[in-house]
Design a protein around this motif. Structure first.
Motif, PDB file in Angstrom:
ATOM      1  N   ALA A   5       0.837  -1.206   0.000  1.00  0.00           N
ATOM      2  CA  ALA A   5       0.000   0.000   0.000  1.00  0.00           C
ATOM      3  C   ALA A   5       0.873   1.258   0.000  1.00  0.00           C
ATOM      4  O   ALA A   5       0.586   2.227  -0.718  1.00  0.00           O
ATOM      5  CB  ALA A   5      -0.938  -0.010   1.202  1.00  0.00           C
ATOM      6  N   ALA A   6       1.937   1.250   0.799  1.00  0.00           N
ATOM      7  CA  ALA A   6       2.834   2.410   0.847  1.00  0.00           C
ATOM      8  C   ALA A   6       3.518   2.616  -0.504  1.00  0.00           C
ATOM      9  O   ALA A   6       3.684   3.757  -0.974  1.00  0.00           O
ATOM     10  CB  ALA A   6       3.865   2.228   1.953  1.00  0.00           C
ATOM     11  N   PHE A   7       3.899   1.516  -1.155  1.00  0.00           N
ATOM     12  CA  PHE A   7       4.544   1.617  -2.460  1.00  0.00           C
ATOM     13  C   PHE A   7       3.581   2.197  -3.490  1.00  0.00           C
ATOM     14  O   PHE A   7       3.932   3.123  -4.243  1.00  0.00           O
ATOM     15  CB  PHE A   7       5.032   0.241  -2.901  1.00  0.00           C
ATOM     16  CG  PHE A   7       5.676   0.234  -4.253  1.00  0.00           C
ATOM     17  CD1 PHE A   7       6.991   0.614  -4.415  1.00  0.00           C
ATOM     18  CD2 PHE A   7       4.955  -0.160  -5.369  1.00  0.00           C
ATOM     19  CE1 PHE A   7       7.585   0.626  -5.669  1.00  0.00           C
ATOM     20  CE2 PHE A   7       5.535  -0.153  -6.630  1.00  0.00           C
ATOM     21  CZ  PHE A   7       6.856   0.234  -6.784  1.00  0.00           C
ATOM     22  N   VAL A   8       2.359   1.661  -3.544  1.00  0.00           N
ATOM     23  CA  VAL A   8       1.375   2.140  -4.522  1.00  0.00           C
ATOM     24  C   VAL A   8       0.961   3.572  -4.204  1.00  0.00           C
ATOM     25  O   VAL A   8       0.748   4.389  -5.117  1.00  0.00           O
ATOM     26  CB  VAL A   8       0.159   1.193  -4.576  1.00  0.00           C
ATOM     27  CG1 VAL A   8      -0.911   1.732  -5.525  1.00  0.00           C
ATOM     28  CG2 VAL A   8       0.590  -0.202  -5.021  1.00  0.00           C
ATOM     29  N   ARG A   9       0.871   3.912  -2.930  1.00  0.00           N
ATOM     30  CA  ARG A   9       0.535   5.282  -2.561  1.00  0.00           C
ATOM     31  C   ARG A   9       1.588   6.257  -3.082  1.00  0.00           C
ATOM     32  O   ARG A   9       1.254   7.367  -3.525  1.00  0.00           O
ATOM     33  CB  ARG A   9       0.423   5.397  -1.033  1.00  0.00           C
ATOM     34  CG  ARG A   9       0.196   6.794  -0.501  1.00  0.00           C
ATOM     35  CD  ARG A   9      -1.103   7.407  -0.999  1.00  0.00           C
ATOM     36  NE  ARG A   9      -2.257   6.726  -0.478  1.00  0.00           N
ATOM     37  CZ  ARG A   9      -3.356   6.470  -1.186  1.00  0.00           C
ATOM     38  NH1 ARG A   9      -3.426   6.826  -2.460  1.00  0.00           N
ATOM     39  NH2 ARG A   9      -4.390   5.851  -0.641  1.00  0.00           N
ATOM     40  N   GLY A  10       2.848   5.856  -3.095  1.00  0.00           N
ATOM     41  CA  GLY A  10       3.881   6.711  -3.656  1.00  0.00           C
ATOM     42  C   GLY A  10       3.700   6.943  -5.149  1.00  0.00           C
ATOM     43  O   GLY A  10       4.066   8.002  -5.666  1.00  0.00           O
ATOM     44  N   LEU A  11       3.126   5.964  -5.840  1.00  0.00           N
ATOM     45  CA  LEU A  11       2.890   6.089  -7.272  1.00  0.00           C
ATOM     46  C   LEU A  11       1.597   6.832  -7.577  1.00  0.00           C
ATOM     47  O   LEU A  11       1.507   7.542  -8.589  1.00  0.00           O
ATOM     48  CB  LEU A  11       2.810   4.694  -7.902  1.00  0.00           C
ATOM     49  CG  LEU A  11       4.054   3.801  -7.785  1.00  0.00           C
ATOM     50  CD1 LEU A  11       3.717   2.385  -8.245  1.00  0.00           C
ATOM     51  CD2 LEU A  11       5.204   4.363  -8.603  1.00  0.00           C
ATOM     52  N   LEU A  12       0.587   6.652  -6.716  1.00  0.00           N
ATOM     53  CA  LEU A  12      -0.747   7.207  -6.947  1.00  0.00           C
ATOM     54  C   LEU A  12      -1.207   7.932  -5.678  1.00  0.00           C
ATOM     55  O   LEU A  12      -2.017   7.414  -4.906  1.00  0.00           O
ATOM     56  CB  LEU A  12      -1.724   6.079  -7.308  1.00  0.00           C
ATOM     57  CG  LEU A  12      -1.408   5.283  -8.583  1.00  0.00           C
ATOM     58  CD1 LEU A  12      -2.272   4.024  -8.663  1.00  0.00           C
ATOM     59  CD2 LEU A  12      -1.609   6.161  -9.827  1.00  0.00           C
ATOM     60  N   PRO A  13      -0.707   9.122  -5.440  1.00  0.00           N
ATOM     61  CA  PRO A  13      -0.945   9.799  -4.155  1.00  0.00           C
ATOM     62  C   PRO A  13      -2.406  10.072  -3.845  1.00  0.00           C
ATOM     63  O   PRO A  13      -2.787  10.105  -2.672  1.00  0.00           O
ATOM     64  CB  PRO A  13      -0.160  11.108  -4.303  1.00  0.00           C
ATOM     65  CG  PRO A  13       0.839  10.856  -5.368  1.00  0.00           C
ATOM     66  CD  PRO A  13       0.208   9.886  -6.303  1.00  0.00           C
ATOM     67  N   ALA A  14      -3.253  10.274  -4.872  1.00  0.00           N
ATOM     68  CA  ALA A  14      -4.639  10.664  -4.631  1.00  0.00           C
ATOM     69  C   ALA A  14      -5.640   9.529  -4.843  1.00  0.00           C
ATOM     70  O   ALA A  14      -6.848   9.737  -4.710  1.00  0.00           O
ATOM     71  CB  ALA A  14      -5.006  11.838  -5.536  1.00  0.00           C
ATOM     72  N   THR A  15      -5.165   8.343  -5.157  1.00  0.00           N
ATOM     73  CA  THR A  15      -6.048   7.226  -5.505  1.00  0.00           C
ATOM     74  C   THR A  15      -6.500   6.463  -4.257  1.00  0.00           C
ATOM     75  O   THR A  15      -5.699   6.192  -3.365  1.00  0.00           O
ATOM     76  CB  THR A  15      -5.315   6.261  -6.457  1.00  0.00           C
ATOM     77  OG1 THR A  15      -5.017   6.963  -7.666  1.00  0.00           O
ATOM     78  CG2 THR A  15      -6.153   5.036  -6.778  1.00  0.00           C
ATOM     79  N   THR A  16      -7.783   6.117  -4.211  1.00  0.00           N
ATOM     80  CA  THR A  16      -8.276   5.249  -3.142  1.00  0.00           C
ATOM     81  C   THR A  16      -7.850   3.811  -3.434  1.00  0.00           C
ATOM     82  O   THR A  16      -8.037   3.307  -4.545  1.00  0.00           O
ATOM     83  CB  THR A  16      -9.806   5.329  -3.035  1.00  0.00           C
ATOM     84  OG1 THR A  16     -10.173   6.673  -2.677  1.00  0.00           O
ATOM     85  CG2 THR A  16     -10.337   4.373  -1.979  1.00  0.00           C
ATOM     86  N   LEU A  17      -7.275   3.158  -2.423  1.00  0.00           N
ATOM     87  CA  LEU A  17      -6.817   1.776  -2.555  1.00  0.00           C
ATOM     88  C   LEU A  17      -7.895   0.821  -2.070  1.00  0.00           C
ATOM     89  O   LEU A  17      -8.755   1.174  -1.257  1.00  0.00           O
ATOM     90  CB  LEU A  17      -5.535   1.568  -1.747  1.00  0.00           C
ATOM     91  CG  LEU A  17      -4.400   2.558  -1.990  1.00  0.00           C
ATOM     92  CD1 LEU A  17      -3.181   2.180  -1.146  1.00  0.00           C
ATOM     93  CD2 LEU A  17      -4.035   2.633  -3.469  1.00  0.00           C
ATOM     94  N   ILE A  18      -7.842  -0.407  -2.574  1.00  0.00           N
ATOM     95  CA  ILE A  18      -8.740  -1.476  -2.148  1.00  0.00           C
ATOM     96  C   ILE A  18      -7.878  -2.666  -1.765  1.00  0.00           C
ATOM     97  O   ILE A  18      -6.931  -3.016  -2.474  1.00  0.00           O
ATOM     98  CB  ILE A  18      -9.731  -1.860  -3.257  1.00  0.00           C
ATOM     99  CG1 ILE A  18     -10.604  -0.655  -3.639  1.00  0.00           C
ATOM    100  CG2 ILE A  18     -10.617  -3.021  -2.825  1.00  0.00           C
ATOM    101  CD1 ILE A  18     -11.530  -0.902  -4.814  1.00  0.00           C
ATOM    102  N   VAL A  19      -8.204  -3.300  -0.630  1.00  0.00           N
ATOM    103  CA  VAL A  19      -7.418  -4.435  -0.162  1.00  0.00           C
ATOM    104  C   VAL A  19      -8.333  -5.367   0.626  1.00  0.00           C
ATOM    105  O   VAL A  19      -9.350  -4.932   1.187  1.00  0.00           O
ATOM    106  CB  VAL A  19      -6.232  -3.969   0.713  1.00  0.00           C
ATOM    107  CG1 VAL A  19      -6.698  -3.374   2.021  1.00  0.00           C
ATOM    108  CG2 VAL A  19      -5.233  -5.090   0.948  1.00  0.00           C
ATOM    109  N   GLY A  20      -7.984  -6.645   0.654  1.00  0.00           N
ATOM    110  CA  GLY A  20      -8.774  -7.607   1.407  1.00  0.00           C
ATOM    111  C   GLY A  20      -7.897  -8.617   2.106  1.00  0.00           C
ATOM    112  O   GLY A  20      -6.673  -8.642   1.927  1.00  0.00           O
ATOM    113  N   PRO A  21      -8.507  -9.485   2.928  1.00  0.00           N
ATOM    114  CA  PRO A  21      -7.753 -10.469   3.701  1.00  0.00           C
ATOM    115  C   PRO A  21      -7.427 -11.716   2.887  1.00  0.00           C
ATOM    116  O   PRO A  21      -7.791 -11.828   1.707  1.00  0.00           O
ATOM    117  CB  PRO A  21      -8.720 -10.799   4.843  1.00  0.00           C
ATOM    118  CG  PRO A  21     -10.068 -10.688   4.198  1.00  0.00           C
ATOM    119  CD  PRO A  21      -9.954  -9.541   3.222  1.00  0.00           C
TER     120      PRO A  21
END
Length: 387
Positions: free
Chosen positions: A181-197
């Motif tokens: 998530a931290a890596f993708v946030r660096g690439l896409l600062p304003a994008t909402t992320l989706i994640v699951g278990p």
């Protein structure tokens, strides 16, 4: 595209998403979420467009029909191995990214929000288990490539789903998800992320998954319970569920149709299928409906105040009685609306699909079941409110 044009396009698309049918139940009180309410509304009603990146895309007319009916979101699975250097040559990766770009262009023009879902197959899942460092490199390279496409579109309209159904143990995925998530946030600062278990992203796996430090995240679960109902008539003849057909929902031991199915399985010596059916009958005493199966996710949400989407759920059409299938679909989406969850049906035009094979158009009964009253299938219960 300039920042001004992106902003105007996002505003127009979000307005188009917000009009029409209410996203959630009228008496739903949304969470005080760190994710934008407009983005959550955009995720409220959707479907999976499986096969678009590596097959034939759905026709524009079909997409328009679904949008007009009230669908606001398309979950777009991207086969992970097609965008990872270990598994695909440069030409194949670039071709897949061009298809993704074309899909995003078409879907945003029709007023959809899109979640780009990194969707691995067996090759990556084996690597993920056997070589964590190599898997991490491939995940980062895949997201570096995907971000290069996604960042050309308004951040309010395109979501980034980190990894579909991670097939490793829960503790390891917790750490990996934070880092990814931290890596993708660096690439896409304003994008909402989706994640699951882990564990197929089941609702009862979510309590083992702690919310990420990143606040702009939606948490995704998948729902196919009871499996003996949703996967009856399974496509693999070696699977015991292939032997089960015409099982009604809800599952009740006293139902004459259930009793007849048990006798048939006994007569055919389908021992494994019979055992699975009996297990499902026993489970139905405590969990007769979707609310019982989904309760762990609701409890997690009440504890952490994080948004949830059920971005895979559905019933295989081959073996399920039609009215039971529609009843199950209506029950799941009614529960989601009542608790301010988004949803995305699995899938569009294949074995679980929304499309009527005879007409090539959306199945009216399935659409009524998913989108709610008016036209709720007879016998479909309203959602329970467990607040």
């Amino acid at each position: 595209m300039t920042a001004l044009r992106r902003g105007l396009l996002a505003a127009a698309m979000l307005l188009s998403i917000s009009v029409g049918r209410p996203a959630f139940a009228d008496d739903c009180v949304p969470l005080k979420s760190t994710v934008s309410p407009a983005r959550l509304a955009a995720l409220s009603r959707g479907f999976n467009a499986d096969g678009w990146i590596n097959g034939a895309p759905p026709g524009r007319a079909l997409l328009q029909q679904l949008r007009k009916a009230g669908m606001s979101h398309v979950r777009l699975p991207v086969p992970a191995e097609r965008v990872m250097p270990r598994f695909a040559a440069k030409d194949e990766r670039e071709a897949s990214l061009r298809v993704l770009d074309g899909a995003l262009k078409q879907l945003t023009s029709l007023g959809y929000a899109i979640s780009v879902d990194l969707h691995p197959g067996e090759r990556f899942n084996r690597l993920h288990k056997d070589d964590p460092d190599a898997a991490r490199t491939e995940l980062q390279e895949a997201w570096r490539a995907l971000a290069g496409v996604i960042r050309s579109y308004p951040a309010d309209l395109v979501f980034a789903e980190l990894l579909n159904e991670p097939d490793i143990d829960a503790d390891r995925w917790q750490n990996e998800a934070e880092a990814l998530a931290a890596f993708v946030r660096g690439l896409l600062p304003a994008t909402t992320l989706i994640v699951g278990p882990v564990n197929w992203q089941r609702a009862d796996s979510l309590p083992r998954f702690r919310p990420l430090a990143d606040p702009d995240v939606v948490y995704a679960i998948h729902f196919y319970d009871p499996m003996v109902f949703t996967h009856q008539g399974h496509w693999d003849e070696r699977d015991p569920l292939h032997d089960i057909v015409d099982l009604p929902y809800p599952i009740n031991a006293g139902d004459p149709e259930v009793q007849a199915l048990r006798r048939d399985l006994q007569a055919r010596g389908a021992v494994k299928a019979l055992a699975m059916l009996d297990t499902a009958i026993a489970a139905a005493r405590d969990k007769p409906g979707a609310d019982g199966w989904l309760a762990p996710a609701l409890q997690w949400q009440q504890q952490f105040s994080r948004p949830i989407i059920v971005n895979e759920f559905g019933v295989l059409k081959a073996g399920a009685p039609r009215q039971s299938r529609l009843r199950w679909l209506a029950e799941v989406t009614a529960y989601a609306r009542a608790h301010c969850w988004g949803w995305a049906h699995w899938e569009l035009a294949q074995g679980f699909g929304l499309v009527d094979a005879a007409t090539g158009k959306p199945d009216p009964g399935a659409m009524r079941a998913l989108l709610g009253a008016p036209g709720r299938p007879e016998g479909a219960p309203a959602a329970r409110r467990d607040r």
